[in-house]
Design a protein around this motif. Structure first.
Motif, PDB file in Angstrom:
ATOM      1  N   ILE A 186      -6.399   2.124   3.231  1.00  0.00           N
ATOM      2  CA  ILE A 186      -6.178   1.950   1.789  1.00  0.00           C
ATOM      3  C   ILE A 186      -7.379   2.463   1.007  1.00  0.00           C
ATOM      4  O   ILE A 186      -7.236   3.115  -0.030  1.00  0.00           O
ATOM      5  CB  ILE A 186      -5.904   0.467   1.474  1.00  0.00           C
TER       6      ILE A 186
ATOM      7  N   ALA B 259       0.829  -1.202   0.000  1.00  0.00           N
ATOM      8  CA  ALA B 259       0.000   0.000   0.000  1.00  0.00           C
ATOM      9  C   ALA B 259       0.864   1.254   0.000  1.00  0.00           C
ATOM     10  O   ALA B 259       0.572   2.230  -0.702  1.00  0.00           O
ATOM     11  CB  ALA B 259      -0.926  -0.008   1.211  1.00  0.00           C
TER      12      ALA B 259
ATOM     13  N   PHE C 234      -2.546  -0.726  -4.446  1.00  0.00           N
ATOM     14  CA  PHE C 234      -3.640  -0.905  -3.513  1.00  0.00           C
ATOM     15  C   PHE C 234      -4.372  -2.226  -3.715  1.00  0.00           C
ATOM     16  O   PHE C 234      -4.860  -2.828  -2.757  1.00  0.00           O
ATOM     17  CB  PHE C 234      -4.624   0.256  -3.633  1.00  0.00           C
TER      18      PHE C 234
ATOM     19  N   ALA D  11      -2.346  -4.865  -2.138  1.00  0.00           N
ATOM     20  CA  ALA D  11      -2.329  -4.626  -0.694  1.00  0.00           C
ATOM     21  C   ALA D  11      -3.607  -5.129  -0.038  1.00  0.00           C
ATOM     22  O   ALA D  11      -3.571  -5.797   1.004  1.00  0.00           O
ATOM     23  CB  ALA D  11      -2.139  -3.140  -0.421  1.00  0.00           C
ATOM     24  N   LYS D  12      -4.767  -4.813  -0.625  1.00  0.00           N
ATOM     25  CA  LYS D  12      -6.028  -5.272  -0.034  1.00  0.00           C
ATOM     26  C   LYS D  12      -6.129  -6.797  -0.032  1.00  0.00           C
ATOM     27  O   LYS D  12      -6.606  -7.392   0.942  1.00  0.00           O
ATOM     28  CB  LYS D  12      -7.204  -4.664  -0.809  1.00  0.00           C
TER      29      LYS D  12
END
Length: 406
Positions: free
Chosen positions: A78, A41, A46, A49-50
């Motif tokens: 995020i 992130a 993103f 990252a999620k």
């Protein structure tokens, strides 16, 4: 907690996501997945990252409620950084409650700050101020104090309190230097630059000039009668009258304010208030009705007088009449203002921030794209909008405490 997890957490706290990835990039245990997600992130990926944070949250057992809550807070951050305003605020509130119950006051405070930033983005300033006043930032680490003061500055700027905004940004800059996180320092510097750019225009005596936020604050505290076209109200030192739901009356008030001390011809007032139609007897009759309504509404502040060729203002107490206007007054100015923050927005998030329907926002975005004032990338639900050229992106993701399996 093993040494690699500890070292990766410290690297993230210092704003070094690459250093964190060097330590945990090949690990698949939940704490490593969570730290990898935060690192990705901070690097701007993103989507990845999620996915990593959700895998980590699923991997933590039922006894690891704190770790799962930290993952939830990171995912909410995020969403804010990527301008996804549809994420469930109740999930963040539940995560904050869990963190407070287990004594993780630092990340609980960070969750509260995220809640306030979300409220700030969607324009709920009263609620944002109320929540911000509920905790003391002084015991927090330097990075979180900087973020807290950035939020304070954002609220103060929207309240037109330039001195308070500058004081908050000065505190944020000192905290960012103490934290030693380059992305955070860059965010504070960007906020300072935004505060030093013109915020509005002053129209008086047939001339206009740009105003900084400090000058707007001084103007609104002055004894002048101000026709505020930014918030659709007329005010002096004694009182203020809102025209939020009276666009025709405000169009008349603004035209008279711009012309003061001269009058405005009836034909011009008809064109401004009634859509540029050719003046006839019915329009003149309607103008007399609207002028009477304006006279009644503004009676405590100013007299609206009929002249041989039109109407004029005569303030009761103020020495002068000025108009405060937006810098850009095109049809989709509010939409462009949101896109101008340098982030990539989805149409659904823009609709939430503007309080409009998504279809209305999509039509406006298409119109802006046709004139080259906005551009998009991605397809379907992944489509994002920004103003060209594509800005440099920095993120200040700060939930960098280690995520152990307690």
């Amino acid at each position: 907690m093993d040494s690699l997890i500890t070292a990766a957490g410290r690297a993230l706290a210092a704003g070094d996501p690459l250093g964190a990835l060097q330590r945990v990039a090949l690990r698949e245990d939940p704490p490593a997945l969570a730290l990898r997600g935060i690192a990705m992130a901070q690097l701007g990926d993103f989507v990845r990252a999620k996915a990593l944070l959700r895998r980590a949250a699923r991997g933590f057992g039922p006894r690891e409620a704190v770790a799962r809550a930290r993952c939830g807070v990171a995912e909410a951050e995020i969403a804010l950084a990527s301008r996804d305003l549809r994420w469930p605020a109740r999930a963040l509130d539940a995560a904050r409650t869990t963190l407070e119950a287990h004594g993780d006051w630092v990340n609980a405070a960070h969750a509260r700050t995220l809640e306030v930033r979300h409220l700030l983005l969607i324009g709920r300033l009263d609620e944002a101020e109320m929540r911000l006043a509920q905790f003391d930032p002084s015991p927090l680490p330097a990075a979180l104090r900087a973020v807290h003061d950035l939020v304070v500055a954002g609220i103060a700027a929207r309240r037109l309190r330039a001195r308070a905004a500058r004081a908050a940004l000065t505190r944020a800059a000192a905290a960012a230097r103490q934290a030693g996180i380059p992305a955070l320092a860059a965010e504070v510097e960007s906020a300072f630059l935004a505060l030093n750019r013109p915020a509005a225009r002053l129209i008086a005596g047939g001339a206009e000039r740009p105003l900084l936020l400090d000058e707007v604050e001084v103007l609104l505290a002055s004894p002048s009668l101000v026709v505020d076209a930014c918030r659709h109200l007329v005010r002096d030192a004694q009182a203020a009258v809102s025209f939020t739901r009276r666009p025709v009356l405000f169009a008349l008030a603004r035209a008279l304010g711009e012309a003061w001390p001269a009058d405005v011809p009836r034909d011009r007032l008809i064109a401004l208030a009634f859509g540029g139609k050719q003046a006839d007897d019915s329009h003149r009759a309607r103008l007399r009705v609207e002028a009477g309504r304006l006279r009644a509404v503004l009676r405590p502040l100013v007299r609206v007088s009929a002249t041989r060729r039109g109407y004029a203002l005569a303030p009761r107490y103020a020495a002068e009449v000025v108009v405060l206007a937006r810098l850009a007054e095109e049809r989709h100015a509010a939409l462009l203002a949101l896109l101008g923050d340098g982030e990539a927005w989805s149409s659904s998030s823009l609709a939430v921030a503007l309080g409009a329907s998504q279809r209305t926002v999509q039509r406006a975005l298409d119109a802006l794209a046709a004139t080259g004032k906005a551009q998009c990338f991605g397809h379907g639900r992944a489509r994002r909008w920004l103003v060209p050229p594509m800005p440099r992106f920095t993120t200040g993701l700060l939930l960098s405490a280690p995520l152990p399996s307690d």
